[in-house]
Enzyme design. Structure first.
Site, PDB file in Angstrom:
ATOM      1  N   SER A   1      -9.915   2.480   2.836  1.00  0.00           N
ATOM      2  CA  SER A   1      -8.976   3.161   1.971  1.00  0.00           C
ATOM      3  C   SER A   1      -8.022   2.217   1.235  1.00  0.00           C
ATOM      4  O   SER A   1      -7.356   2.634   0.291  1.00  0.00           O
ATOM      5  CB  SER A   1      -8.140   4.129   2.828  1.00  0.00           C
ATOM      6  OG  SER A   1      -7.328   3.419   3.769  1.00  0.00           O
TER       7      SER A   1
ATOM      8  N   SER B   1     -10.531   0.202   7.101  1.00  0.00           N
ATOM      9  CA  SER B   1      -9.904   0.272   5.780  1.00  0.00           C
ATOM     10  C   SER B   1      -9.230  -1.009   5.299  1.00  0.00           C
ATOM     11  O   SER B   1      -8.747  -1.060   4.177  1.00  0.00           O
ATOM     12  CB  SER B   1      -8.881   1.409   5.739  1.00  0.00           C
ATOM     13  OG  SER B   1      -9.533   2.649   5.747  1.00  0.00           O
TER      14      SER B   1
ATOM     15  N   LYS C   1       0.846  -1.199   0.000  1.00  0.00           N
ATOM     16  CA  LYS C   1       0.000   0.000   0.000  1.00  0.00           C
ATOM     17  C   LYS C   1       0.881   1.250   0.000  1.00  0.00           C
ATOM     18  O   LYS C   1       1.908   1.286   0.682  1.00  0.00           O
ATOM     19  CB  LYS C   1      -0.913  -0.025   1.236  1.00  0.00           C
ATOM     20  CG  LYS C   1      -1.936   1.119   1.285  1.00  0.00           C
ATOM     21  CD  LYS C   1      -2.890   0.974   2.472  1.00  0.00           C
ATOM     22  CE  LYS C   1      -3.899   2.108   2.535  1.00  0.00           C
ATOM     23  NZ  LYS C   1      -4.870   1.956   3.630  1.00  0.00           N
TER      24      LYS C   1
END
Length: 490
Positions: A158, A182, A78
């Site tokens: 997210s 998330s 990420k």
């Protein structure tokens, strides 16, 4: 032979160890898949040269009979984790082309065990969002589609890029992060497994901060076993993070097959929210039945302050964000827009660098921390947070783990909720409580909706009892036998 990109992390590691294929071969297969799947927009930085270099080094170690627990396994990272020499922007314009000179602790743990980096994954800007629509690079697209409908769907947020990449077979597994859901919400939207560990289990050093008392690292993977395997390596005590816990990391992988016989599973009555869809209620009941059949005892519990969790979260998180993001001023790193003086340079850099959702949350955070409103909002939210924690303490006197839906809906189309921030924030209704209380939570795919989209169930454990999450998650995974894959349209 199975397509190498279809393999689970555990199966790939077995194949690498037994030399059925090399790390260079499986890494090459993923790089090809990434090239053909750019329409999914899962990766914001691809690192093919670095990946092949790491893969060849892994193959050399394997040939000598050496190697770590992730030797040769290609993973996605990420874009929240600092990666030395590789651009890291948290998908925000304000970080420009920022390239860290150091490595985050979590990613360093992965490289120390021989993992291979394929690239950096898309996400909501500074991890603020539930649909990945706030990314400066545009949203990643969910590989799943509704039956008879070609509308592009969100993979959640997210960690949308992480979920889309794992679901679309663009990495064996991925790192993600969870501040209010998330990891678990994107996992539910994409038919993958995501776990947020206990707050403090994984180091936050080198993770771009959103809300420091809530942020926690974790993986998104294809199976419960894969998530256990990866989490074991991501977690470690780190003196560079003052909130890092000095605790041993258990053998979670072995917990996945231990079953739930004799365990008490709590069902919180407050999670039966108004307007909960019949499909999700039915899936929840099915999950209860599966656990009962596996030998667990089901008990109804009460978490009375649940209805205050979202309002408290959306005061505490923006307040912490307004403090954390004050460091982005265009001076020492990131993008700068020149003004006539220092103040104007700050204003112009922030106005052009931060997206609308980030600006909205920073304004809320600054407001609730201002002298006239601190007691009325922030202080009260922290008191509510303490009450929510106490609710869980009381509930866990009656049960070993808690079962809830992971999300109030399936994946939705882009633009469907972005016009109404409150409707978007409701996506976190089942997940924020675990963050506010610092507890572990896992989302496991448990079925498909009538429109053919994945639905997940969430298991919340006591602090430092990820083992319970993996035990219950393993039983749910076996009972659900979720083998559905998205039809390839990309």
């Amino acid at each position: 032979m199975t397509d190498l990109t279809d393999l689970t992390l555990a199966a790939a590691l077995d194949g690498l160890k037994s030399k059925q294929f090399s790390s260079a071969e499986i890494t090459g297969a993923f790089l090809q898949a990434m090239e053909k799947s750019r329409v999914l927009n899962a990766y914001v930085v691809e690192t093919p040269e670095k990946a092949m270099e790491m893969a060849r080094a892994s193959d050399a170690r394997i040939a000598k009979g050496e190697g770590g627990r992730l030797e040769g396994a290609p993973l996605g990272i990420k874009d929240l984790y600092c990666t030395k020499g590789v651009r890291t922007t948290a998908c925000s314009n304000i970080l420009g082309e920022f390239t860290p000179t150091y490595e985050s602790t979590v990613t360093q743990n992965l490289w120390d065990e021989g993992a291979v980096m394929l690239g950096k994954l898309n996400m909501d800007e500074f991890a603020m969002g539930s649909s990945n629509e706030t990314s400066r690079f545009g949203p990643p697209i969910n590989p799943w589609r509704r039956k008879g409908d070609n509308a592009g769907l969100t993979p959640g947020g997210s960690s949308g890029g992480s979920a889309a990449a794992v679901s679309g077979n663009l990495c064996l597994a991925a790192t993600a992060s969870d501040t209010g859901g998330s990891i678990r919400q994107p996992a539910s939207f994409t038919g993958t497994v995501g776990i947020k560990p206990t707050y403090g289990r994984a180091s936050r050093y080198g993770m771009v901060a959103f809300a420091s008392s809530l942020d926690q690292a974790g993986p998104i993977a294809k199976t419960v076993e894969d998530s256990a395997l990866l989490l074991e390596i991501m977690c470690s005590h780190d003196p560079k993070d003052s909130t890092s816990l000095k605790v041993e990391t258990p053998d979670w992988r072995s917990d996945v097959r231990k079953g739930v016989k004799g365990m008490k599973i709590g069902i919180p009555k407050e999670y039966r929210i108004e307007g909960l869809s019949e499909e999700i209620e039915a899936l929840w009941q099915q999950g209860i039945a599966w656990l009962k059949a596996a030998g667990a005892e089901i008990v109804e519990i009460s978490l009375p302050h649940t209805k205050y969790a979202l309002p408290a979260y959306y005061i505490v998180a923006p307040a912490e964000a307004s403090s954390n993001l004050a460091r982005y001023d265009g001076m020492r790193y990131g993008a700068r827009v020149e003004g006539n003086n220092l103040t104007q340079t700050y204003e112009a850099s922030r106005a052009s660098g931060f997206g609308k959702e980030v600006q909205r949350r920073l304004m809320i955070g600054t407001y609730v921390l201002s002298s006239g409103y601190y007691d009325a909002y922030y202080l009260r939210a922290q008191k509510v947070r303490a009450k929510i924690f106490q609710d869980f303490v009381g509930a866990f006197e009656q049960c070993d783990a808690i079962l809830t839906p992971a999300c109030p809906s399936t994946a939705f189309a882009f633009g469907e909720k972005s016009g109404d921030p409150l409707e978007m924030y409701l996506m976190d209704v089942f997940t924020v409580t675990a963050n506010l209380a610092g507890l572990p939570g896992i989302s496991v795919p448990a079925g498909l909706s009538a429109s053919g989209l994945p639905l997940g169930l969430q298991v919340i454990g006591k602090a430092l009892d990820e083992s319970a999450c993996f035990r219950v998650g393993g039983v749910l995974e076996d009972a659900a036998s979720f083998v559905a894959k998205p039809d390839r349209w990309w």
